[in-house]
Write a protein that holds these residues in place. Structure first.
Motif, short mmCIF file in Angstrom:
data_model
loop_
_atom_site.label_atom_id
_atom_site.label_comp_id
_atom_site.label_asym_id
_atom_site.label_seq_id
_atom_site.Cartn_x
_atom_site.Cartn_y
_atom_site.Cartn_z
N UNK A 184 55.04 54.55 48.42
CA UNK A 184 56.22 54.55 49.29
C UNK A 184 56.17 53.32 50.19
N UNK A 185 57.26 53.02 50.86
CA UNK A 185 57.29 51.90 51.81
C UNK A 185 56.22 52.07 52.89
N UNK A 186 56.07 53.28 53.39
CA UNK A 186 55.06 53.57 54.42
C UNK A 186 53.66 53.32 53.89
N UNK A 187 53.39 53.75 52.67
CA UNK A 187 52.07 53.54 52.07
C UNK A 187 51.78 52.06 51.85
N UNK A 188 52.79 51.30 51.40
CA UNK A 188 52.59 49.86 51.21
C UNK A 188 52.28 49.18 52.54
N UNK A 189 53.00 49.56 53.59
CA UNK A 189 52.75 49.00 54.92
C UNK A 189 51.34 49.34 55.39
N UNK A 190 50.89 50.57 55.11
CA UNK A 190 49.54 50.98 55.50
C UNK A 190 48.47 50.16 54.78
N UNK A 191 48.64 49.97 53.48
CA UNK A 191 47.66 49.18 52.72
C UNK A 191 47.63 47.74 53.26
N UNK A 192 48.79 47.13 53.41
CA UNK A 192 48.83 45.75 53.92
C UNK A 192 48.22 45.65 55.31
N UNK A 193 48.45 46.66 56.14
CA UNK A 193 47.97 46.62 57.52
C UNK A 193 46.51 46.96 57.70
N UNK A 194 45.87 47.56 56.70
CA UNK A 194 44.48 47.98 56.87
C UNK A 194 43.48 47.13 56.10
N UNK A 195 43.94 46.28 55.22
CA UNK A 195 43.02 45.46 54.44
C UNK A 195 42.84 44.10 55.10
N UNK A 196 41.77 43.42 54.75
CA UNK A 196 41.44 42.13 55.35
C UNK A 196 41.42 41.00 54.31
N UNK A 197 41.25 41.37 53.04
CA UNK A 197 41.15 40.37 51.97
C UNK A 197 42.22 40.61 50.92
N UNK A 198 42.69 39.53 50.34
CA UNK A 198 43.66 39.61 49.26
C UNK A 198 43.59 38.34 48.43
N UNK A 199 44.52 38.23 47.50
CA UNK A 199 44.56 37.09 46.59
C UNK A 199 45.94 36.45 46.66
N UNK A 200 45.96 35.16 46.92
CA UNK A 200 47.19 34.40 47.06
C UNK A 200 47.40 33.60 45.79
N UNK A 201 48.58 33.76 45.18
CA UNK A 201 48.92 33.02 43.97
C UNK A 201 50.05 32.05 44.24
N UNK A 202 49.90 30.83 43.73
CA UNK A 202 50.94 29.81 43.87
C UNK A 202 50.96 28.99 42.59
N UNK A 203 51.93 28.09 42.50
CA UNK A 203 52.12 27.29 41.28
C UNK A 203 51.80 25.83 41.57
N UNK B 86 51.55 21.71 40.71
CA UNK B 86 52.60 20.80 40.26
C UNK B 86 52.69 20.71 38.74
N UNK B 87 51.59 21.00 38.02
CA UNK B 87 51.62 20.99 36.56
C UNK B 87 52.03 22.35 35.98
N UNK B 88 52.55 23.23 36.84
CA UNK B 88 53.05 24.56 36.49
C UNK B 88 51.94 25.56 36.14
N UNK B 89 50.69 25.21 36.39
CA UNK B 89 49.61 26.18 36.21
C UNK B 89 49.56 27.08 37.43
N UNK B 90 49.21 28.33 37.21
CA UNK B 90 49.10 29.29 38.30
C UNK B 90 47.72 29.13 38.95
N UNK B 91 47.69 29.16 40.27
CA UNK B 91 46.47 28.99 41.05
C UNK B 91 46.34 30.20 41.97
N UNK B 92 45.23 30.94 41.86
CA UNK B 92 45.01 32.14 42.66
C UNK B 92 43.71 31.99 43.43
#
Length: 157
Positions: A9-28, A30-36
């Motif tokens: 649920x929206x509430x559960x997603x907010x709780x997970x985001x608000x209680x964790x400290x680490x995650x993985x950031x993905x971006x693209x 310039x050569x269109x390869x994904x970088x995480x």
């Protein structure tokens, strides 16, 4: 063994985001390869707040601001919740720097002051002082990911 899963649920997603400290950031790149990359973060006012030093991640984010972020919360062995966020990278301006450092420091203090609930992560006893010093003394680039869309799952095996 059959997995059972459901949408968070929206509430559960907010709780997970608000209680964790680490995650993985993905971006693209310039050569269109994904970088995480793994990041430490604080969730505040609908944004993922974090910091970094100049390098490939910051160069890439400045060129391609559309990103994806993922974090998970392990509840017990075989049971977890995961949230994926899509959003836009922006650097935090100098006039907001003190507030951003306070948000990150407070989140780190909450994590450091309590025992970890994740079954696979050891306590981080020596970690917090180093990050506090980096935030206050080494002037990292502070940034946020403005959340535009998110989805989450609860999985149990």
């Amino acid at each position: 063994l059959r997995a059972m899963n459901r949408d968070l649920t929206e509430t559960e997603m907010e709780e997970v985001l608000g209680t964790q400290l680490y995650g993985h950031l993905g971006c693209t790149l310039s050569n269109q390869r994904v970088y995480v990359v793994p990041i430490m973060y604080a969730y505040h006012d609908g944004a993922i707040c974090s910091f970094s030093f100049p390098g490939l991640k910051i160069e890439t984010l400045r060129q391609h601001a559309s990103v994806c972020f993922q974090t998970e919360q392990f509840l017990s062995e075989g049971v977890w919740r995961s949230v994926i966020v899509w959003g836009t990278y922006e650097e935090i301006p100098d006039q907001e720097r003190t507030g951003a450092i306070a948000i990150l420091s407070e989140r780190l203090q909450r994590e450091h002051g309590t025992a970890t609930s994740s079954f696979y992560q050891p306590p981080r006893s020596g970690f917090a002082p180093g990050v506090f010093r980096i935030l206050k003394e080494e002037s990292p680039i502070l940034y946020r990911i403005r959340v535009e869309q998110k989805t989450g799952k609860h999985v149990q095996y």
